[in-house]
Every structure is written in structure tokens, then in C-alpha cells.
Design a protein around this motif. Structure first.
Motif, PDB file in Angstrom:
ATOM      1  N   PRO A 216      57.261 -63.774  -0.285  1.00 47.48           N
ATOM      2  CA  PRO A 216      56.168 -63.232  -1.013  1.00 47.48           C
ATOM      3  C   PRO A 216      54.983 -63.039  -0.370  1.00 47.48           C
ATOM      4  CG  PRO A 216      57.571 -63.388  -3.028  1.00 47.48           C
ATOM      5  CD  PRO A 216      57.714 -64.402  -1.170  1.00 47.48           C
ATOM      6  N   PHE A 217      54.912 -64.563   0.378  1.00 46.47           N
ATOM      7  CA  PHE A 217      53.256 -65.049   1.421  1.00 46.47           C
ATOM      8  C   PHE A 217      53.505 -63.943   2.107  1.00 46.47           C
ATOM      9  CE2 PHE A 217      51.540 -69.195  -0.258  1.00 46.47           C
ATOM     10  CZ  PHE A 217      51.176 -68.323  -1.390  1.00 46.47           C
ATOM     11  N   VAL A 218      54.907 -63.956   3.031  1.00 43.14           N
ATOM     12  CA  VAL A 218      54.444 -63.998   4.231  1.00 43.14           C
ATOM     13  C   VAL A 218      55.193 -61.541   4.194  1.00 43.14           C
ATOM     14  CG1 VAL A 218      56.648 -62.863   5.990  1.00 43.14           C
ATOM     15  CG2 VAL A 218      56.559 -65.146   4.544  1.00 43.14           C
ATOM     16  N   LEU A 219      55.173 -61.463   2.861  1.00 42.88           N
ATOM     17  CA  LEU A 219      54.803 -59.516   2.817  1.00 42.88           C
ATOM     18  C   LEU A 219      52.957 -59.337   2.459  1.00 42.88           C
ATOM     19  CD1 LEU A 219      57.815 -59.230   0.566  1.00 42.88           C
ATOM     20  CD2 LEU A 219      57.210 -57.965   2.856  1.00 42.88           C
ATOM     21  N   LEU A 220      52.756 -60.477   2.083  1.00 40.46           N
ATOM     22  CA  LEU A 220      51.557 -60.586   1.375  1.00 40.46           C
ATOM     23  C   LEU A 220      50.527 -60.251   2.365  1.00 40.46           C
ATOM     24  CD1 LEU A 220      49.009 -60.174  -0.025  1.00 40.46           C
ATOM     25  CD2 LEU A 220      49.024 -62.923  -0.197  1.00 40.46           C
ATOM     26  N   GLY A 221      51.330 -62.070   3.352  1.00 44.33           N
ATOM     27  CA  GLY A 221      49.873 -62.119   5.158  1.00 44.33           C
ATOM     28  C   GLY A 221      50.457 -60.338   6.227  1.00 44.33           C
ATOM     29  N   ALA A 222      51.386 -60.352   5.958  1.00 44.42           N
ATOM     30  CA  ALA A 222      51.951 -58.991   7.258  1.00 44.42           C
ATOM     31  C   ALA A 222      50.634 -57.835   6.522  1.00 44.42           C
ATOM     32  CB  ALA A 222      53.426 -58.129   6.900  1.00 44.42           C
ATOM     33  N   GLY A 223      50.828 -57.642   4.948  1.00 45.28           N
ATOM     34  CA  GLY A 223      49.692 -56.602   4.938  1.00 45.28           C
ATOM     35  C   GLY A 223      48.709 -57.053   4.722  1.00 45.28           C
ATOM     36  N   LEU A 224      48.233 -58.225   4.665  1.00 46.95           N
ATOM     37  CA  LEU A 224      46.587 -57.835   5.247  1.00 46.95           C
ATOM     38  C   LEU A 224      46.617 -58.137   6.576  1.00 46.95           C
ATOM     39  CD1 LEU A 224      45.935 -61.003   2.796  1.00 46.95           C
ATOM     40  CD2 LEU A 224      44.373 -59.631   2.234  1.00 46.95           C
ATOM     41  N   LEU A 225      47.023 -58.829   7.406  1.00 46.62           N
ATOM     42  CA  LEU A 225      47.215 -57.942   8.710  1.00 46.62           C
ATOM     43  C   LEU A 225      47.222 -56.634   9.224  1.00 46.62           C
ATOM     44  CD1 LEU A 225      49.929 -61.319  10.029  1.00 46.62           C
ATOM     45  CD2 LEU A 225      47.285 -60.940  10.428  1.00 46.62           C
ATOM     46  N   TRP A 226      48.335 -56.122   8.228  1.00 46.07           N
ATOM     47  CA  TRP A 226      48.303 -54.504   8.768  1.00 46.07           C
ATOM     48  C   TRP A 226      46.707 -53.431   8.788  1.00 46.07           C
ATOM     49  CZ3 TRP A 226      52.971 -51.072   7.276  1.00 46.07           C
ATOM     50  CH2 TRP A 226      52.818 -49.765   8.065  1.00 46.07           C
ATOM     51  N   PHE A 227      46.306 -54.396   7.569  1.00 43.27           N
ATOM     52  CA  PHE A 227      44.990 -53.696   6.809  1.00 43.27           C
ATOM     53  C   PHE A 227      44.023 -54.476   7.666  1.00 43.27           C
ATOM     54  CE2 PHE A 227      41.286 -54.209   3.845  1.00 43.27           C
ATOM     55  CZ  PHE A 227      40.420 -52.996   4.476  1.00 43.27           C
ATOM     56  N   GLY A 228      44.241 -55.683   8.243  1.00 35.68           N
ATOM     57  CA  GLY A 228      42.865 -56.029   8.835  1.00 35.68           C
ATOM     58  C   GLY A 228      42.833 -55.572  10.189  1.00 35.68           C
ATOM     59  N   TRP A 229      44.189 -54.682  11.049  1.00 38.92           N
ATOM     60  CA  TRP A 229      44.341 -53.946  12.557  1.00 38.92           C
ATOM     61  C   TRP A 229      43.617 -53.123  12.366  1.00 38.92           C
ATOM     62  CZ3 TRP A 229      48.179 -58.206  14.034  1.00 38.92           C
ATOM     63  CH2 TRP A 229      48.712 -58.026  15.068  1.00 38.92           C
ATOM     64  N   PHE A 230      43.416 -52.585  11.521  1.00 34.37           N
ATOM     65  CA  PHE A 230      42.600 -51.552  11.230  1.00 34.37           C
ATOM     66  C   PHE A 230      41.460 -51.246  12.506  1.00 34.37           C
ATOM     67  CE2 PHE A 230      45.357 -49.752   8.708  1.00 34.37           C
ATOM     68  CZ  PHE A 230      46.331 -48.421   9.469  1.00 34.37           C
ATOM     69  N   GLY A 231      40.575 -52.754  11.907  1.00 35.22           N
ATOM     70  CA  GLY A 231      39.347 -52.854  12.758  1.00 35.22           C
ATOM     71  C   GLY A 231      39.579 -53.596  13.557  1.00 35.22           C
ATOM     72  N   PHE A 232      40.739 -53.931  14.213  1.00 38.38           N
ATOM     73  CA  PHE A 232      40.939 -54.749  15.437  1.00 38.38           C
ATOM     74  C   PHE A 232      41.636 -53.267  16.352  1.00 38.38           C
ATOM     75  CE2 PHE A 232      44.114 -56.792  18.265  1.00 38.38           C
ATOM     76  CZ  PHE A 232      43.464 -58.165  18.526  1.00 38.38           C
ATOM     77  N   ASN A 233      41.928 -52.495  15.832  1.00 33.96           N
ATOM     78  CA  ASN A 233      41.950 -51.567  17.183  1.00 33.96           C
ATOM     79  C   ASN A 233      40.993 -50.882  16.899  1.00 33.96           C
ATOM     80  OD1 ASN A 233      44.404 -53.292  18.231  1.00 33.96           O
ATOM     81  ND2 ASN A 233      45.652 -51.420  17.361  1.00 33.96           N
ATOM     82  N   GLY A 234      40.810 -49.741  15.782  1.00 30.26           N
ATOM     83  CA  GLY A 234      39.638 -48.940  15.431  1.00 30.26           C
ATOM     84  C   GLY A 234      38.182 -49.652  16.079  1.00 30.26           C
ATOM     85  N   GLY A 235      38.472 -50.463  15.703  1.00 30.26           N
ATOM     86  CA  GLY A 235      36.560 -51.215  16.268  1.00 30.26           C
ATOM     87  C   GLY A 235      36.477 -50.884  17.473  1.00 30.26           C
ATOM     88  N   SER A 236      37.464 -51.150  18.098  1.00 29.57           N
ATOM     89  CA  SER A 236      37.301 -51.052  20.013  1.00 29.57           C
ATOM     90  C   SER A 236      36.875 -50.561  20.485  1.00 29.57           C
ATOM     91  CB  SER A 236      38.764 -51.476  20.480  1.00 29.57           C
ATOM     92  OG  SER A 236      39.092 -53.344  20.188  1.00 29.57           O
ATOM     93  N   GLU A 237      37.165 -48.918  19.730  1.00 23.68           N
ATOM     94  CA  GLU A 237      35.875 -47.995  20.360  1.00 23.68           C
ATOM     95  C   GLU A 237      34.358 -48.209  19.638  1.00 23.68           C
ATOM     96  OE1 GLU A 237      35.423 -43.740  21.498  1.00 23.68           O
ATOM     97  OE2 GLU A 237      36.510 -45.196  21.833  1.00 23.68           O
ATOM     98  N   LEU A 238      34.655 -49.107  19.059  1.00 23.74           N
ATOM     99  CA  LEU A 238      32.959 -49.522  19.418  1.00 23.74           C
ATOM    100  C   LEU A 238      32.049 -47.925  18.378  1.00 23.74           C
ATOM    101  CD1 LEU A 238      31.874 -51.407  22.043  1.00 23.74           C
ATOM    102  CD2 LEU A 238      32.783 -52.457  20.143  1.00 23.74           C
ATOM    103  N   ALA A 239      32.786 -46.655  17.835  1.00 25.16           N
ATOM    104  CA  ALA A 239      31.860 -45.578  17.701  1.00 25.16           C
ATOM    105  C   ALA A 239      33.300 -44.957  16.772  1.00 25.16           C
ATOM    106  CB  ALA A 239      31.748 -44.820  18.766  1.00 25.16           C
ATOM    107  N   ALA A 240      32.943 -44.562  15.788  1.00 20.59           N
ATOM    108  CA  ALA A 240      33.123 -44.033  14.602  1.00 20.59           C
ATOM    109  C   ALA A 240      33.266 -42.359  15.029  1.00 20.59           C
ATOM    110  CB  ALA A 240      32.497 -44.194  12.887  1.00 20.59           C
ATOM    111  N   ASP A 241      33.997 -42.364  15.880  1.00 22.79           N
ATOM    112  CA  ASP A 241      34.451 -40.779  16.281  1.00 22.79           C
ATOM    113  C   ASP A 241      36.152 -40.271  16.981  1.00 22.79           C
ATOM    114  OD1 ASP A 241      35.649 -43.102  18.206  1.00 22.79           O
ATOM    115  OD2 ASP A 241      34.308 -42.083  20.047  1.00 22.79           O
ATOM    116  N   GLY A 242      36.396 -39.303  17.833  1.00 20.48           N
ATOM    117  CA  GLY A 242      37.864 -39.034  17.361  1.00 20.48           C
ATOM    118  C   GLY A 242      38.609 -39.310  17.727  1.00 20.48           C
TER     119      GLY A 242
END
Length: 423
Positions: A216-242
Motif C-alpha cells: 500500500p505504501f508503494v501504491l500511495l507513493g506511485a500515486g503521489l509521483l503521478w500527481f506531482g509529475w504533472f508539475g514536472f512535465n507540464g511545468g517545463s513549458e513555463l506557461a499555461a498554454d496549449g
């Protein structure tokens, strides 16, 4: 200053920082019960140390401006301590400090990723020394190669690190690494392989002996990673755009596909799909889509996820065949997944991939970038790791390893089942 984009960058930085406790849960659940504190502390210790080093000099090394091309080890002395970046220049799209904060979280998570390769047997003090030295001589310079670039008014490169700028000057086609497939995942995965070789195998190392104590810790950690990864990938655009919106969709699609592919491989290979396999597959997909998230259509992102999930599920078995003990499969997931995602772009990147209208040049520059970072990180990590091991010692005593590291290294335990008797 665009307040919307500034908010987007700051929130993305917070999301990426959330990946640190996510990684701690993911790794913590994978080790044995009496080493869970030790494992999680390696992530939190790295977060504290790298956060401080980034402010003092890390940013100044990683983002030296135009000097980054000809002198990767250059340092912007005006940026040491970050005081020169506090004021917002007139006409800036966002405050310089927002970008500093965003990139700080990349440095933190990259170093923390390495720790999974040496779980259950590393001294905390030696790990902390390694983390500081490795960040200084490996991560900060590699971040400069990949992330440090400036654009001219026409949108072309004006300066940058040799991976982003130099290869484009030579080949006419630039490396695509949107969010750090090379600087983060290949870099950390190669370092993980090197440290696994330095520390050697755990006591009793063989397939099936070391099992996760808390899925269950492993699943919780993976879920938090997936959630945080939107900042990791999306944030790399440095703009809220298409482009950021496309990145979000691709981050969902590739990760979901990789999760399914890993479970199918498990079912065919072992007879049962597991929760740990689902979590590992999701992380493999996240790793693979990191460099590619802005350069693929969603369908090709799904294909990448399927490929990465299946191949990483098979790659984690290599440690048993080749005899290196990568405790938590950092090599099989991050190194292999990072290579898959980076090289996949050479074939399927929109407009430049070999099968998408390109002539093969994209594949050449992707391969140069991937294997240059791999080699640099692997060699320097071996040097750093052996130096620490031969001086301070990197590995705990065998009896502490067998008994569990929590009490030996930190004087506490993760589970107190009886107030009079430590777990």
C-alpha cells in the motif's frame, strides 16, 4: 509580468516537490519493515541538502548563461546566493525566482532517485556526502548541458549547453528533452548502476528473497509521483498554454498504458499481476514520457507507454542475470525507461522522427545526448562512490543490514507494535 504563468510555474514547483515524499513512500514500501525509516530518510536528507546547495551555488552552475556552451563547468558568480535574482526585470514573463524554485525541485528529486539502488545497506552519513558531491560535479553541470539555454527574438537558440545548443549547431536538429529524460532519469539511473556496483550485493541476494514489506505504501507513493509529475512535465513549458495541455494528456496516456503493459507482462511471466507491478509500470511510463511529452501525439504517447511498460518489466530481471544488486530497480525503470523515451523520439517525434518525416538526424542527436550523459554519470559516480567507500566506508556492517538499518542508523523504528518492544 504574466501572473497566470507565474502562478503556473510556482504551483508546478510545489507539485514536483511533492514527488519527494511520494518517492519516499514508493521506496519505503519496497524495503523490509526494519529499514523503512532509513530508506525514507535518504530521500528527505537529500531534499534538505540539495535544497541548500542549490541556493548557494547549484543554480549558478546549472544556469551560467552563454558560458554554458564552451565551459560547462562555468559559474555565474553574480547568481551565487541568488541575491541578484530577487528583483523582477522589466518586461520579464515571470520572476527569475519562480524558475529558480522550479529547477530546485528537479535537482532534489534527481539525487533522491539514486538512493533506491543501495537500499537496505548504505550508511546515511556516507549517502549524504555522496549526494552533495554528486550533485555538484554531476547533476549541476549536466543540468547546464540540457536546461540552460536562451532564445533570440526569432525563437532560435542564442546560447546554451552543448546538448541543447551545440548539437543543433552541428546537426541542424536539436535534441528533444522536454522535461529531463537525460538530465534526470538517465543521469540518476546510470549513477544508480554505478553505486550498486560499488556497494555490492545485499546479504542473501537472489530472486524472491527481498520482498516489499508494504505494497500500500508503494501504491500511495506511485500515486503521489503521478500527481506531482504533472508539475514536472507540464511545468517545463513555463506557461499555461496549449503545449502544457498536450503534455498533461500525454502524461496520463503514456503512464496508463505502461501500467497496463507491465501487468500483462507479469501475468504472462509469473501468472499474477501485482500491485507493486502496477505501481512500477506507472513510474516506468512517467519516466519514458518525460523527454517526449511535448513532441508526440496522444496515440504515439500510448505506444511509448506500452513499449516502456513491457520492456522495463523485463529489464528489472537483468540484475539477477548480470549479478548487480539494484535494490529497488532504479536501473531497470529509470535508466532503461529514460533511454526508451529519449531514443523513441528519434523515430516518432512529431515532424522530425525517422517515421514522422525526418531523415534520421533526430535519432542521431538523441543517441548522442543519451549516451553522453550515461557515460559521464556512470564514470564520475564510480569515482565518487569508490572514494567514499575506501575512506569513510559506504556500507553498514552485515549484522546491521540483516537486523535492519532503522535502529542502527537512526535510533528509531517505523512500526511500534509494542510500546515496550521495538518492531
Amino acid at each position: 509580468m504574466d501572473q497566470g504563468n507565474t502562478t503556473f510555474i510556482l504551483l508546478s514547483a510545489a507539485l514536483v516537490l511533492l514527488m519527494a515524499p511520494g518517492l519516499a513512500f514508493f521506496y519505503g514500501g519496497l524495503v523490509k519493515a526494519k529499514s523503512v525509516i532509513s530508506m525514507m530518510m535518504m530521500t528527505f536528507g537529500a531534499a534538505g541538502l540539495i535544497g541548500v546547495l542549490w541556493v548557494i551555488y547549484g543554480y549558478a552552475i546549472a544556469f551560467p548563461g552563454s558560458d554554458g556552451l564552451v565551459a560547462p563547468w562555468a559559474i555565474d558568480w553574480s547568481a551565487v546566493g541568488l541575491e541578484s535574482l530577487i528583483e523582477v526585470p522589466e518586461g520579464a514573463a515571470y520572476p527569475p525566482m519562480a524558475f529558480v524554485a522550479f529547477q530546485a525541485t528537479f535537482a532534489i528529486i534527481t539525487v533522491a532517485l539514486i538512493s533506491g539502488a543501495i537500499a537496505d545497506r548504505a550508511k546515511f552519513g556516507s549517502w549524504m556526502l555522496f549526494a552533495g558531491v554528486w550533485a555538484t560535479v554531476v547533476y549541476f553541470p549536466v543540468a547546464s548541458w540540457v536546461f540552460n539555454f536562451g532564445l533570440a527574438e526569432d525563437g532560435s537558440f542564442a546560447y546554451g549547453g552543448w546538448i541543447t545548443y551545440g548539437l543543433q549547431e552541428v546537426f541542424g536538429v536539436g535534441v528533444i528533452d522536454f522535461a529531463g529524460g537525460t538530465a534526470v532519469h538517465i543521469n540518476a539511473g546510470a549513477a544508480a548502476l554505478a553505486l550498486a556496483l560499488v556497494l555490492g550485493k545485499r546479504v542473501g541476494f537472489k530472486k524472491g528473497v527481498h520482498v516489499p514489506h508494504n505494497p500500500p505504501f508503494v501504491l500511495l507513493g506511485a500515486g503521489l509521483l503521478w500527481f506531482g509529475w504533472f508539475g514536472f512535465n507540464g511545468g517545463s513549458e513555463l506557461a499555461a498554454d496549449g503545449t502544457a495541455a498536450l503534455v498533461y494528456v500525454n502524461t496520463i496516456a503514456a503512464t496508463a498504458a505502461a501500467l497496463l503493459a507491465w501487468l500483462v507482462v507479469e501475468k504472462l511471466k509469473d501468472g499474477k499481476p501485482t500491485s507493486v507491478g502496477a505501481a512500477s509500470g506507472a513510474v516506468a511510463g512517467l519516466v519514458a514520457i518525460t523527454p517526449a511529452c511535448a513532441a508526440l501525439t496522444p496515440i504515439w504517447a500510448i505506444v511509448l507507454g506500452l513499449v516502456a511498460g513491457a520492456l522495463c518489466a523485463l529489464a528489472i530481471e537483468l540484475k539477477y542475470k548480470w549479478g548487480f544488486d539494484d535494490s529497488l530497480d532504479v536501473v531497470g525503470i529509470h535508466l532503461v525507461g529514460g533511454l526508451i523515451g529519449t531514443l523513441y523520439l528519434g523515430f516518432f517525434a512529431t515532424g522530425t522522427g525517422l517515421f514522422m518525416g525526418g531523415d534520421g538526424t533526430q535519432l542521431i542527436v538523441q543517441a548522442i545526448a543519451a549516451f553522453a550523459v550515461l557515460g559521464y554519470s556512470l564514470i564520475l559516480t564510480l569515482v565518487i562512490g569508490f572514494a567514499i567507500d575506501k575512506t569513510l566506508g559506504f556500507r553498514v556492517k552485515s549484522e546491521d543490514e540483516v537486523a535492519g538499518l532503522d535502529l542502527a542508523e537512526h535510533g528509531e523504528t517505523g512500526y511500534v507494535l509494542d510500546e515496550k518492544q521495538p518492531a
